[in-house]
Enzyme design. Sequence first.
Site: not given
Length: 170
Positions: A10, A24, A32-34, A122
């Site tokens: 994590d 982004n 997601g990760v963001d 990505s």
Amino acid sequence: MTSIEAVRGDLTAETTDAIVNAANSSLLGGGGVDGAIHAAAGPRLLEACRRVRRTSWPDGLPIGEAVATDAFDLPCRWVIHTVGPNAHRGQTDPALLASCFTRSLDIAAELGATSIAFPAVSAGAYGWDPADVARIAVQAVREHPKPGIELVRFVLFGDRLLDAFRHALT
């Protein structure tokens, strides 16, 4: 010499000096990760990102560029935000993807970080093949001078990504 490793885990629990956010261009959070990083860091991260937009990147962070903020409620010191190319939008230039990793390393070195953790930028919603991301990321990190950085860790959330990065590291 810099140690480079791939682990399943994590990213928001990493205690490296810096973690990299697959952001982004708006820097204002996402999925997601963001989304996970913004949720774990707390609301001050969003305000820091808004400040970056007001002062440094009013039109949004370009693909392949990176910028740092404090990490707030995360266990690391800094979050380095980078924008990966989106294959679904025809953004398939490997140099843009490599730049996400090298620019993040540049920022980490400028901050004085000795350790950094990356996601598979990505490889999720942006549609890049995990094996391609792993190959490009590992090559970019290996070829980058990384002044002062002792540990680069790829923190991956699934077996397919972990296998791709472990293969790229061999």
